[in-house]
Write a protein that holds these residues in place. Structure first.
Motif, PDB file in Angstrom:
ATOM      1  N   PHE A 157      19.505  15.234 -24.626  1.00  0.00           N
ATOM      2  CA  PHE A 157      20.391  16.402 -24.677  1.00  0.00           C
ATOM      3  C   PHE A 157      20.173  17.182 -25.972  1.00  0.00           C
ATOM      4  O   PHE A 157      20.077  18.407 -25.970  1.00  0.00           O
ATOM      5  CB  PHE A 157      21.839  15.927 -24.570  1.00  0.00           C
ATOM      6  N   GLN A 158      20.067  16.458 -27.091  1.00  0.00           N
ATOM      7  CA  GLN A 158      19.883  17.088 -28.391  1.00  0.00           C
ATOM      8  C   GLN A 158      18.565  17.853 -28.472  1.00  0.00           C
ATOM      9  O   GLN A 158      18.487  18.929 -29.077  1.00  0.00           O
ATOM     10  CB  GLN A 158      19.918  16.012 -29.477  1.00  0.00           C
ATOM     11  N   SER A 159      17.515  17.342 -27.864  1.00  0.00           N
ATOM     12  CA  SER A 159      16.201  17.975 -27.940  1.00  0.00           C
ATOM     13  C   SER A 159      16.176  19.344 -27.292  1.00  0.00           C
ATOM     14  O   SER A 159      15.325  20.171 -27.616  1.00  0.00           O
ATOM     15  CB  SER A 159      15.151  17.072 -27.275  1.00  0.00           C
ATOM     16  N   GLY A 160      17.120  19.595 -26.388  1.00  0.00           N
ATOM     17  CA  GLY A 160      17.179  20.902 -25.749  1.00  0.00           C
ATOM     18  C   GLY A 160      17.675  21.999 -26.669  1.00  0.00           C
ATOM     19  O   GLY A 160      17.499  23.186 -26.380  1.00  0.00           O
ATOM     20  N   PHE A 161      18.301  21.643 -27.797  1.00  0.00           N
ATOM     21  CA  PHE A 161      18.854  22.635 -28.718  1.00  0.00           C
ATOM     22  C   PHE A 161      18.149  22.639 -30.076  1.00  0.00           C
ATOM     23  O   PHE A 161      18.390  23.529 -30.884  1.00  0.00           O
ATOM     24  CB  PHE A 161      20.345  22.360 -28.951  1.00  0.00           C
ATOM     25  N   SER A 162      17.293  21.651 -30.332  1.00  0.00           N
ATOM     26  CA  SER A 162      16.757  21.468 -31.675  1.00  0.00           C
ATOM     27  C   SER A 162      15.829  22.586 -32.121  1.00  0.00           C
ATOM     28  O   SER A 162      15.664  22.806 -33.318  1.00  0.00           O
ATOM     29  CB  SER A 162      16.018  20.126 -31.759  1.00  0.00           C
ATOM     30  N   ASN A 163      15.218  23.292 -31.189  1.00  0.00           N
ATOM     31  CA  ASN A 163      14.243  24.315 -31.574  1.00  0.00           C
ATOM     32  C   ASN A 163      14.861  25.674 -31.879  1.00  0.00           C
ATOM     33  O   ASN A 163      14.341  26.420 -32.697  1.00  0.00           O
ATOM     34  CB  ASN A 163      13.187  24.484 -30.475  1.00  0.00           C
ATOM     35  N   PHE A 164      15.969  26.022 -31.207  1.00  0.00           N
ATOM     36  CA  PHE A 164      16.474  27.386 -31.348  1.00  0.00           C
ATOM     37  C   PHE A 164      17.903  27.484 -31.860  1.00  0.00           C
ATOM     38  O   PHE A 164      18.251  28.440 -32.548  1.00  0.00           O
ATOM     39  CB  PHE A 164      16.370  28.125 -29.997  1.00  0.00           C
ATOM     40  N   SER A 165      18.760  26.531 -31.579  1.00  0.00           N
ATOM     41  CA  SER A 165      20.151  26.662 -32.004  1.00  0.00           C
ATOM     42  C   SER A 165      20.622  25.552 -32.925  1.00  0.00           C
ATOM     43  O   SER A 165      21.678  25.674 -33.546  1.00  0.00           O
ATOM     44  CB  SER A 165      21.079  26.718 -30.776  1.00  0.00           C
TER      45      SER A 165
END
Length: 205
Positions: A90-98
């Motif tokens: 779940f965390q990896s889905g946000f780590s690049n942009f938000s």
């Protein structure tokens, strides 16, 4: 695909169940308390991570998931990468942009504060100072503790939405398998306390 699925489910429940309407019932004192606690959480979450697993386990796992996704048999090459949690997916889905600094636990802790104040469950505020220790790292322990406290609170209040409670407890179990007792508790609560049919444990999205 899993990351997009979790985001879709969250957005769907937020608007389908009109959860945003519950915030209109909060008083000015409640908003003031939310603001103060949120500032404290953001302040504590801004410190340098002190948990030893942060750079040895959490960061490598999330970075690997972000760049390459889930690879079958990766634990044969690196046992650490094979111990990834659903929370890290779940965390990896946000780590690049938000969330490039991996502070999603601070956001989750603020959301937990909103739940406490909205439900007027003031005793749970006692847990917030302890949970601040997990706010600097994407530790799966924080969501497990928070979600468990929420489920237990709903069970004590005899929430009759057994399908949601059971699905929520299964999600907690998927984050950390040692929480197997939580789905069992939710199942027994649904069957013996609420007298719900087993078929009703399947959530309707």
């Amino acid at each position: 695909m899993c990351r997009n699925y979790y985001r879709f489910i969250g957005d769907d429940l937020f608007f389908k169940d009109k959860l945003y309407l519950e915030f209109y019932g909060l008083s000015k004192k409640d908003y003031s308390l939310i603001s103060i606690v949120s500032l404290i959480i953001l302040f504590c979450g801004s410190f340098y991570p002190y948990i030893l697993d942060h750079f040895g386990y959490y960061v490598p796992t999330i970075k690997w998931l972000t760049e390459f996704g889930i690879i079958k048999g990766i634990s044969n090459l690196d046992l650490t990468l094979g111990q990834m949690s659903v929370w890290h997916i779940f965390q990896s889905g946000f780590s690049n942009f938000s969330d490039p600094f991996l502070r999603i636990n601070s956001i989750l802790l603020i959301i937990y504060t909103l739940y406490i104040i909205e439900k007027k469950s003031w005793i749970q505020l006692c847990f917030v100072p302890v949970l601040l220790l997990f706010s600097q790292s994407p530790s799966p322990d924080l969501p497990v503790i928070i979600f468990s406290l929420i489920i237990l609170n709903e069970i004590v209040k005899e929430n009759k939405n057994t399908s949601l409670l059971f699905a929520f407890s299964v999600f907690v179990f998927s984050i950390k398998p040692t929480m197997i007792w939580l789905p069992i508790l939710s199942f027994l609560y649904s069957i013996f306390i609420i007298k719900s049919n087993i078929k009703n444990l399947t959530p309707e999205l």
